[in-house]
Design an enzyme around this catalytic site. Sequence first.
Site, PDB file in Angstrom:
ATOM      1  N   GLY A  24      65.237 -31.768 -19.406  1.00 46.35           N
ATOM      2  CA  GLY A  24      65.024 -32.958 -18.609  1.00 46.35           C
ATOM      3  C   GLY A  24      65.693 -32.905 -17.254  1.00 46.35           C
ATOM      4  N   ASP A  25      66.015 -31.714 -16.746  1.00 41.39           N
ATOM      5  CA  ASP A  25      66.683 -31.646 -15.443  1.00 41.39           C
ATOM      6  C   ASP A  25      66.352 -30.302 -14.797  1.00 41.39           C
ATOM      7  OD1 ASP A  25      68.578 -32.221 -13.317  1.00 41.39           O
ATOM      8  OD2 ASP A  25      69.471 -33.658 -14.684  1.00 41.39           O
ATOM      9  N   ASP A  26      67.209 -29.787 -13.919  1.00 40.39           N
ATOM     10  CA  ASP A  26      66.912 -28.499 -13.289  1.00 40.39           C
ATOM     11  C   ASP A  26      66.743 -27.414 -14.356  1.00 40.39           C
ATOM     12  OD1 ASP A  26      67.104 -29.557 -10.711  1.00 40.39           O
ATOM     13  OD2 ASP A  26      69.269 -29.210 -10.631  1.00 40.39           O
TER      14      ASP A  26
END
Length: 409
Positions: free
Chosen positions: A226-228
Site C-alpha cells: 500500500g505504499d512505495d
Amino acid sequence: MISLHRSICVALLLGFITARGGSVTKVGSICTVHASPDHSDDAPAILQAFDLCGKDASVVFDPTTFHIESVMNTTGLRNVEVDLPGTLLWGTNITYWCNASLPLGYQNQSTAWVFGGDNITFQGHGTGTFDGNGQLWYDFTNGVSNLAGRPISLMITNTTKSRFSGVRFVQSQFWTMAIINSEDVLLDGIYVNSTSSSKAPARNTDGVDTFYSNRITFRNWTITGGDDNISLKANSTNILIQDSVFNGGLGVAIGSIGQYLGVYERIENVTAERVLCLGTRYAGYIKTWTGVQQNFPPNGGGGGLGYAKNITFRDFTLVNVTNQAAQITQCTTFSGATGACDTSLFQISDITWGPMTGSLTSGTLASLKCSGAAPCSGLRFVDFDQITTSGSRAIACSHVQNPIGFNCT
Ligand SMILES: *[C@@H]1O[C@H](CO)[C@@H](O)[C@H](O)[C@H]1NC(C)=O
Ligand SMILES: *[C@@H]1O[C@H](CO)[C@@H](O)[C@H](O)[C@H]1NC(C)=O
Ligand SMILES: *[C@@H]1O[C@H](CO)[C@@H](O)[C@H](O)[C@H]1NC(C)=O
Ligand SMILES: *[C@@H]1O[C@H](CO)[C@@H](O)[C@H](O)[C@H]1NC(C)=O
Ligand SMILES: *[C@@H]1O[C@H](CO)[C@@H](O)[C@H](O)[C@H]1NC(C)=O
Ligand SMILES: *[C@@H]1O[C@H](CO)[C@@H](O)[C@H](O)[C@H]1NC(C)=O
Ligand SMILES: *[C@@H]1O[C@H](CO)[C@@H](O)[C@H](O)[C@H]1NC(C)=O
Ligand SMILES: *[C@@H]1O[C@H](CO)[C@@H](O)[C@H](O)[C@H]1NC(C)=O
Ligand SMILES: *[C@@H]1O[C@H](CO)[C@@H](O)[C@H](O)[C@H]1NC(C)=O
Ligand SMILES: *[C@@H]1O[C@H](CO)[C@@H](O)[C@H](O)[C@H]1NC(C)=O
Ligand SMILES: *[C@@H]1O[C@H](CO)[C@@H](O)[C@H](O)[C@H]1NC(C)=O
Ligand SMILES: *[C@@H]1O[C@H](CO)[C@@H](O)[C@H](O)[C@H]1NC(C)=O
C-alpha cells in the site's frame, strides 16, 4: 528407554543447546534451529544460533514455523549461509514491539530484526517466509502515518558482498525492509505481499527503503503493498532494479528526500528496468520536501540540500497505472501544511523515463513540478508515444528547463 537413552547420547554428542523456547544443535560448523514445541518465543534460540555459527558457518532453520516474540540483533556476521525453508511468524504484542523495536537511525524509524555482516548468503528457496502479522498493525494504526515504534520487518545494516534469494515477506508490520550502510548486496527472487483485509489501509508498507548504500541490486521482485514499492532515500548510489512486478502501490520512488534542514544528501546512478506496473499510482517518481522546515521527522521536516541525478526508468510496462507515468514533486511537507512548493534547493537533473508501453487510466501522462529555487534540467522522455491514456495526454510542468523528447502542455 532405549530411545530416551539414544536421544541423550545424541544430545551429548552433538552439543544440544537449549534456550528458552526453541533450541539449537551444532554439528561441525552448522547450527540447526528447532522451534519450541509450545510456540513460545524462538528468538533467543535464533540469537544463540547466530552467536554460535555467526562466522565461517551456517545457520539452518528447521522447515517449520518459528514464533518471534522479541527483537533480534544479529550483526557482524562473516562468511555465513542462512537457510530458511519455513516461516518466521512475528508476535502480536503491540505494546512490546512499539517500546522495544530497535532504531534504524533515520527518520525515527525502528525494526524488529537488525541483521548484517560480510559475505552472507540468505537462502529462502522460494518458501522461506517472514510473516509480520501485519493485519493487526494495519487495523491498530488505521491509516496514521509512521506510528512511532511500528517495526520494519528486516533491517539490513553494515552489510557487504551478500545475497538474499527466494525469500517471501507477507503481511509486513510496516516497511518490509530497510537497507542502510551497505554495499554490494543482491536481493533476488523476493516476494512481498502486504494486503489489508479490513477497511484500514496497509499504509507505510513500502517494499524496501535504502539509505547510505551503494551498489544494491533488486532483481525479480514481486511486490504487493500500500505504499512505495521500492524507495531510494538518502545517499543511495548505483542502484539497479530489474525484472520486477508491482501490484498496486506507488511505483519506484526516488525519495522522499530533503527532510533534514541543512543536511546534504544525494541519490545518483539508478537504473530501473523491465518493470511491470499493475495498477500502481506512478511508474517512476521523485519527491523532495520543501525548502521550509515544518515540524520534525518522520512526519515533518524540510529544508534539506543535495541532488538526485542520473536516474533511468526504462522498459516499463504499465497496466492501468492510475495517475502518471512520470512524476516529480518538490512539495512534500508536514501533513496539513501547504505551499512553499518553490522553495526546495534540492537539485534534480538527468532523469530519463522510457521506453514505456501500456496504459494509464488517467488523462495525464506526466506531472513534473520542480522547485522555482532549483529548476530541473536534463529531464528526458524516450518512446512515450505508445502509452495510452484516457484524456489529453497532458504533461504538466513547473520549472522544467530544456525538456528533452517532450513538450510541457
Ligand atoms: C564467503 O562465504 C562462503 C561460505 O558461505 C565461503 O565458502 C566463501 O569462501 C566466502 N568468500 C570469501 C571471499 O571469503
Ligand atoms: C506485552 O508486552 C508488555 C511490554 O513488554 C508486557 O508488559 C505484557 O505483559 C505483554 N503482554 C502479553 C500478553 O504478553
Ligand atoms: C521498554 O523497553 C525497555 C528496553 O528496551 C525496557 O527496559 C522496558 O522495561 C520496556 N518497557 C515496557 C513497558 O515494556
Ligand atoms: C546491534 O548489536 C551491535 C553489536 O552489539 C551493536 O553495536 C548495535 O548498536 C546494535 N544495533 C542496534 C540497532 O541495537
Ligand atoms: C561493520 O562491520 C564490520 C565487519 O563486517 C565491522 O568491522 C565494523 O565495526 C562494523 N561497523 C559498524 C558501524 O557496526
Ligand atoms: C520517535 O520515536 C520515539 C520512540 O518510538 C517516540 O517516543 C517519539 O514520539 C517519536 N518522535 C516523533 C517526532 O515521532
Ligand atoms: C524469480 O523468483 C522466484 C521466487 O524465488 C523464482 O521461483 C523464479 O524462478 C525466479 N525467476 C527467475 C527468472 O529467476
Ligand atoms: C496478496 O495476498 C492476498 C491475500 O492476502 C491475495 O489475495 C493476493 O492474491 C496476493 N497477491 C499476489 C500478487 O500474490
Ligand atoms: C551523503 O552524501 C553526501 C554527498 O556525498 C556526503 O557529503 C554526506 O556526508 C553523506 N552523508 C552521510 C551521513 O554519509
Ligand atoms: C548513470 O548510471 C548508470 C548506472 O545506473 C551508469 O552505468 C552510467 O555510467 C551513469 N552515467 C553517468 C553519466 O554517470
Ligand atoms: C556514477 O557513475 C559514474 C559513471 O560510472 C561514476 O563516474 C560516478 O562516480 C558514479 N557516482 C557515484 C556516486 O557512485
Ligand atoms: C484495466 O482497466 C480497464 C478499464 O477499466 C479494464 O477493462 C481492464 O480489465 C483493466 N485491466 C486489467 C489487467 O486490470
